[in-house]
Design a protein around this motif. Structure first.
Motif, PDB file in Angstrom:
ATOM      1  N   ARG A  29     -91.864  97.011  32.063  1.00 36.33           N
ATOM      2  CA  ARG A  29     -91.299  97.573  33.289  1.00 36.33           C
ATOM      3  C   ARG A  29     -90.632  98.891  32.932  1.00 36.33           C
ATOM      4  O   ARG A  29     -89.660  98.915  32.181  1.00 36.33           O
ATOM      5  N   PHE A  30     -91.161  99.974  33.471  1.00 37.71           N
ATOM      6  CA  PHE A  30     -90.644 101.310  33.177  1.00 37.71           C
ATOM      7  C   PHE A  30     -89.644 101.735  34.249  1.00 37.71           C
ATOM      8  O   PHE A  30     -89.785 102.771  34.880  1.00 37.71           O
ATOM      9  N   THR A  31     -88.630 100.897  34.426  1.00 35.12           N
ATOM     10  CA  THR A  31     -87.550 101.166  35.363  1.00 35.12           C
ATOM     11  C   THR A  31     -86.228 101.008  34.620  1.00 35.12           C
ATOM     12  O   THR A  31     -86.211 100.615  33.448  1.00 35.12           O
ATOM     13  N   ARG A  32     -85.141 101.313  35.301  1.00 35.38           N
ATOM     14  CA  ARG A  32     -83.828 101.107  34.677  1.00 35.38           C
ATOM     15  C   ARG A  32     -83.599  99.634  34.378  1.00 35.38           C
ATOM     16  O   ARG A  32     -83.033  99.287  33.349  1.00 35.38           O
ATOM     17  N   ALA A  33     -84.055  98.766  35.273  1.00 39.08           N
ATOM     18  CA  ALA A  33     -83.919  97.328  35.037  1.00 39.08           C
ATOM     19  C   ALA A  33     -84.730  96.902  33.813  1.00 39.08           C
ATOM     20  O   ALA A  33     -84.279  96.072  33.014  1.00 39.08           O
ATOM     21  N   GLY A  34     -85.906  97.467  33.646  1.00 40.37           N
ATOM     22  CA  GLY A  34     -86.703  97.166  32.459  1.00 40.37           C
ATOM     23  C   GLY A  34     -86.051  97.666  31.195  1.00 40.37           C
ATOM     24  O   GLY A  34     -86.108  97.013  30.146  1.00 40.37           O
ATOM     25  N   LEU A  97     -89.361 106.826  29.876  1.00 43.54           N
ATOM     26  CA  LEU A  97     -89.360 105.363  29.835  1.00 43.54           C
ATOM     27  C   LEU A  97     -90.660 104.740  29.312  1.00 43.54           C
ATOM     28  O   LEU A  97     -90.601 103.723  28.633  1.00 43.54           O
TER      29      LEU A  97
END
Length: 179
Positions: A29-34, A97
């Motif tokens: 997951r290339f998000t902040r959560a990831g 990311l």
């Protein structure tokens, strides 16, 4: 259970990266959560490595545990320096990311497996560093879209930082001899 699934997916993703298979991006997951999930797993494995390493010496105090986890945090600087240094040299503006999240999972493997190797068969650590260099080379080729030479430079720089950080921190507090 989501964190265990994230770890499992990262293992599958890294296998796909090493095999040069398409679709490896779906495993991360290339998000902040990831990114936060990858960091949580890194610190979990760093904590487990401290516990595993302290089996011979006894339970560390809270201060020793904190200092050791801060020391383990310095390993995160290696891929950051490698990624941003390479991107700066290439004048690249692509998202970070897709390179950073898989490299933090690689560091998670590095900390976990490195602790096991150093306690059991420590002479294999240089081979483990070569394996890390290959992993980072493949990441540079697939996620960064970099040439072979740039990917090799990125991998070598990052592994040298990973291997050299403990040595540099060990030497730094040594007193300077009087002239």
């Amino acid at each position: 259970m989501k964190i265990i699934n994230a770890l499992r997916q990262s293992v599958y993703g890294w296998i796909m990266i090493l095999r040069n298979e398409a679709g490896w991006q779906a495993r991360f997951r290339f998000t902040r959560a990831g990114l936060v999930t990858a960091l949580v797993l890194f610190y979990l494995f760093a904590f487990l490595a401290v516990v595993l390493g302290s089996l011979n010496y006894g339970v560390p105090t809270l201060g020793e545990l904190t200092a050791t986890l801060v020391f383990q945090s310095l390993f995160l600087a290696a891929p950051l320096i490698g990624i941003y240094g390479t991107r700066y040299a290439l004048r690249q503006r692509d998202p970070v990311l897709p390179l950073l999240v898989p490299s933090i999972y690689a560091l998670t493997f590095y900390v976990g497996l490195g602790a096991l190797l150093s306690l059991t068969i420590g002479f294999l650590l240089p081979l483990f560093w070569l394996a890390m260099a290959y992993m980072l080379f493949r990441l540079g080729r697939l996620a960064g879209g970099w040439s072979i030479g740039v990917s090799i430079a990125f991998a070598v720089l990052t592994v040298l930082l990973l291997a050299g950080t403990p040595i540099a921190l060990y030497i730094m507090p040594a007193p300077v001899p009087a002239a």
